[in-house]
Write a protein that holds these residues in place. Structure first.
Motif, PDB file in Angstrom:
ATOM      1  N   ASN A  38       1.187   0.731  -0.993  1.00 21.92           N
ATOM      2  CA  ASN A  38       0.698  -0.450  -1.725  1.00 21.92           C
ATOM      3  C   ASN A  38      -0.724  -0.227  -1.693  1.00 21.92           C
ATOM      4  O   ASN A  38      -1.534   0.505  -1.063  1.00 21.92           O
ATOM      5  CB  ASN A  38       0.901  -1.766  -1.072  1.00 21.92           C
ATOM      6  N   ASN A  62       4.403   0.195  -3.551  1.00 25.54           N
ATOM      7  CA  ASN A  62       3.925   0.565  -4.512  1.00 25.54           C
ATOM      8  C   ASN A  62       3.631  -0.720  -5.504  1.00 25.54           C
ATOM      9  O   ASN A  62       3.505  -0.722  -6.677  1.00 25.54           O
ATOM     10  CB  ASN A  62       5.121   1.485  -5.438  1.00 25.54           C
ATOM     11  N   ASN A  63       3.112  -1.510  -4.719  1.00 27.21           N
ATOM     12  CA  ASN A  63       2.522  -3.129  -5.195  1.00 27.21           C
ATOM     13  C   ASN A  63       1.070  -2.914  -5.196  1.00 27.21           C
ATOM     14  O   ASN A  63       0.502  -2.256  -4.280  1.00 27.21           O
ATOM     15  CB  ASN A  63       3.009  -4.267  -4.670  1.00 27.21           C
ATOM     16  N   THR A  64       0.529  -3.678  -5.836  1.00 27.61           N
ATOM     17  CA  THR A  64      -1.104  -3.918  -5.704  1.00 27.61           C
ATOM     18  C   THR A  64      -1.376  -4.295  -4.166  1.00 27.61           C
ATOM     19  O   THR A  64      -2.169  -4.103  -3.454  1.00 27.61           O
ATOM     20  CB  THR A  64      -1.685  -4.700  -6.879  1.00 27.61           C
ATOM     21  N   ARG A  65      -0.690  -5.509  -3.976  1.00 28.83           N
ATOM     22  CA  ARG A  65      -0.629  -5.989  -2.576  1.00 28.83           C
ATOM     23  C   ARG A  65       0.947  -6.019  -1.965  1.00 28.83           C
ATOM     24  O   ARG A  65       1.502  -6.649  -2.874  1.00 28.83           O
ATOM     25  CB  ARG A  65      -1.445  -7.335  -2.644  1.00 28.83           C
ATOM     26  N   GLY A  66       1.186  -5.742  -1.002  1.00 29.77           N
ATOM     27  CA  GLY A  66       2.353  -5.580  -0.486  1.00 29.77           C
ATOM     28  C   GLY A  66       3.030  -6.975  -0.386  1.00 29.77           C
ATOM     29  O   GLY A  66       3.698  -7.745  -0.944  1.00 29.77           O
ATOM     30  N   ASN A  71      -1.486   2.821   2.696  1.00 30.87           N
ATOM     31  CA  ASN A  71      -1.964   2.095   1.900  1.00 30.87           C
ATOM     32  C   ASN A  71      -3.116   2.327   1.320  1.00 30.87           C
ATOM     33  O   ASN A  71      -4.155   2.859   1.955  1.00 30.87           O
ATOM     34  CB  ASN A  71      -1.923   0.404   2.113  1.00 30.87           C
ATOM     35  N   VAL A 117       5.682  -2.369   4.674  1.00 34.39           N
ATOM     36  CA  VAL A 117       4.792  -2.541   3.692  1.00 34.39           C
ATOM     37  C   VAL A 117       3.900  -1.486   3.621  1.00 34.39           C
ATOM     38  O   VAL A 117       2.961  -1.313   4.102  1.00 34.39           O
ATOM     39  CB  VAL A 117       3.734  -3.860   3.871  1.00 34.39           C
ATOM     40  N   ALA A 128       8.225  -3.756   0.900  1.00 38.12           N
ATOM     41  CA  ALA A 128       7.347  -3.883  -0.338  1.00 38.12           C
ATOM     42  C   ALA A 128       6.573  -2.695  -0.257  1.00 38.12           C
ATOM     43  O   ALA A 128       5.619  -1.857   0.291  1.00 38.12           O
ATOM     44  CB  ALA A 128       6.250  -4.954   0.086  1.00 38.12           C
ATOM     45  N   ASN A 143       6.441  -2.261  -7.237  1.00 38.30           N
ATOM     46  CA  ASN A 143       5.898  -2.079  -8.524  1.00 38.30           C
ATOM     47  C   ASN A 143       5.526  -3.354  -9.034  1.00 38.30           C
ATOM     48  O   ASN A 143       5.353  -3.359 -10.264  1.00 38.30           O
ATOM     49  CB  ASN A 143       6.439  -1.316  -9.632  1.00 38.30           C
ATOM     50  N   ASN A 176       1.796  -8.436  -6.738  1.00 38.55           N
ATOM     51  CA  ASN A 176       2.057  -8.752  -5.546  1.00 38.55           C
ATOM     52  C   ASN A 176       3.461  -8.698  -5.052  1.00 38.55           C
ATOM     53  O   ASN A 176       4.349  -9.376  -5.942  1.00 38.55           O
ATOM     54  CB  ASN A 176       1.589 -10.418  -5.040  1.00 38.55           C
ATOM     55  N   GLY A 177       3.623  -8.031  -3.892  1.00 40.07           N
ATOM     56  CA  GLY A 177       5.240  -7.837  -3.733  1.00 40.07           C
ATOM     57  C   GLY A 177       5.606  -9.158  -3.364  1.00 40.07           C
ATOM     58  O   GLY A 177       6.781  -9.716  -4.124  1.00 40.07           O
TER      59      GLY A 177
END
Length: 488
Positions: A284, A261-265, A306, A281, A259, A239, A242-243
């Motif tokens: 994301n 649920n990040n914008t970028r893993g 993703n 990953v 990684a 979350n 960037n992870g």
């Protein structure tokens, strides 16, 4: 009698009601103590700034930080300033060394101090919760740093162990600057709101980040800037924007990280000779992004589901992608743009919403033994990409083409298995060598539209022939009647 021959003693401090103690302030106890003494502090609120210049053990009697509080008398000075070796500080809530950008004070400040133990403390509302400067071989364990500008900050400090600490709701959770050979194990860096959960800056030698959790930080869960030759293993980054983010950081190993649920893993920018191995990953916005980075090795990573591309690599050369899985991504499984002299071997990119593997403006790459099935566009798509070698790949049951080449020349397409696609190989404005492939196109049915020249359909061929012959027969018959009338 020498000081070293005097036995260590325990003295007590209490500034409130309760048992009578030896002293009423911690600083007085420190001033009158000798090396190796223990200072036992009863519960209460102590408003003072304490300078520790001896190797002492300073602990709260309850072991509970919430009832033994040391707060800054002068908010522009450190609460505990430690300039001696072999100091222990444990069991306190330490707060209100507020300082400023130009006066960066800390709840606990170790100044060239070695072999000290800082454990089981709560540090809040300081400029920096714990600050090590030029301090080596220390152990920071089970501390909770919250609502500081920096939770835990190391500068020019090496061979320290940070284990099971929590840094939450700070500007930055953990920061290492010009610090090498430190171990960060089992820490939590959550909801830090200025930059990153864990940030390494110009720390380029053998830092080890294992089993940490970085959740819901404003920018990065873990960020390395100008920091190479580090190891990141078994971390969970969730979350964040960037992870894990590598910026101008080389020669590091990222393995077995998760990684989600990040914008970028994982993002790698201008960073070379890194190894990404066995990372998960998934889910994301984008999986693994690599920009302007060379000689990196991505092996056995899982990059699924993703919202953007699974693996995307831009303006990068001499990277190797091997045994990765990139399935169920919203765009491409693997997307390579301006990507030269790289190798893709034994990857799986199935069931993506666009292409399994997509190359744009990319040359001299080897795509060998990859599996790209069930993608909603093409298995492998080359767009303005030349002199690539596509060998022994499997591209089955893609909606459009197994291999699709557009404005792409001098590629070698050989030994591939291209079954049950709309068409095995499709080329537009392209001149390539295509041979020794096993191709069996999917048969059209009532529920599927297939781009074909209608003249290739036998039934329509027969109907057209009958119509043409009929028109010719009628024309010849009318002409014959007219000729008979003239002759008559």
């Amino acid at each position: 009698m020498s000081t070293s021959s005097i036995a260590a003693t325990t003295v007590t401090v209490n500034n409130s009601t309760g048992p009578v103690a030896d002293y009423t302030s911690i600083q007085t106890a420190v001033n009158l103590a000798k090396d190796n003494d223990t200072i036992l502090v009863f519960r209460g609120i102590y408003t003072e700034n304490v300078d520790v210049d001896k190797g002492l053990i300073i602990i709260s009697k309850s072991g509970n930080p919430s009832d033994t509080i040391v707060q800054a008398d002068n908010p522009h000075d450190h609460v505990f300033y430690v300039s001696a070796n072999n100091v222990t500080i444990s069991g306190f809530e330490i707060k209100q060394a507020e300082g400023s950008l130009y006066n960066r004070v800390a709840g606990i400040y170790l100044d060239e101090a070695q072999h000290s133990i800082i454990c089981n403390n709560s540090l809040s509302n300081n400029y920096r919760g714990i600050n090590l400067f030029g301090s080596n071989g220390n152990n920071l364990t089970n501390n909770n740093a919250l609502n500081n500008n920096y939770g835990i900050y190391l500068e020019n400090s090496s061979n320290n162990a940070l284990t099971n600490n929590t840094a939450s709701n700070n500007g930055i959770g953990f920061c290492l600057k010009n610090s090498d050979s430190n171990a960060l194990y089992g820490n939590a860096a959550n909801s830090n709101n200025a930059w990153a959960g864990i940030w390494l800056q110009e720390s380029s030698n053998n830092n080890r980040l294992n089993d940490n959790v970085a959740n819901s930080n404003r920018l990065s869960g873990i960020a390395l800037m100008l920091s190479g030759n580090n190891t990141l293993s078994n971390n969970n980054v969730l979350n964040n924007n960037n992870g894990i983010d590598l910026d101008r950081s080389n020669d590091s190993i990222l393995s077995n990280n998760t990684a989600l649920n990040n914008t970028r893993g994982i993002q790698i920018c201008t960073s070379s000779n890194n190894k990404l191995i066995n990372n998960n990953v998934s889910n994301n916005g984008a999986g693994i992004n690599v920009y302007d980075s060379n000689n990196n090795y991505l092996n056995n990573n899982t990059v699924n589901s993703n919202n953007n591309n699974g693996i995307k690599i831009w303006r990068s050369s001499r990277n190797e992608l091997k045994n990765n899985t990139a399935n169920l991504n919203n765009f491409n499984g693997i997307h390579l743009r301006i990507f030269n002299n790289n190798r893709l071997i034994n990857n799986i990119a199935d069931s993506n919403n666009w292409n399994g593997i997509h190359l744009e403006y990319s040359e001299n790459n080897d795509l060998i033994n990859n599996i790209v099935n069930l993608n909603k566009k093409n298995g492998i798509n080359l767009d303005e990409s030349n002199s690539n070698d596509l060998n022994n790949n499997t591209a089955n049951s893609n909606i459009d083409f197994g291999i699709y080449l557009v404005d792409s020349n001098n590629n070698i397409v050989k030994g591939n298995f291209l079954l049950n696609n709309s068409k095995g190989v499709e080329m537009i404005d392209s001149n390539n060598q295509v041979y020794n492939n096993e191709i069996k196109d999917r048969e059209i049915n009532d529920n599927e539209t297939k781009d074909k020249d209608v003249s290739n359909i036998p039934f329509i061929d027969s109907v057209l022939t009958v119509i043409i012959l009929g028109i010719a027969f009628v024309f010849l018959r009318k002409k014959g009647n007219k000729d008979n009338k003239r002759n008559g």
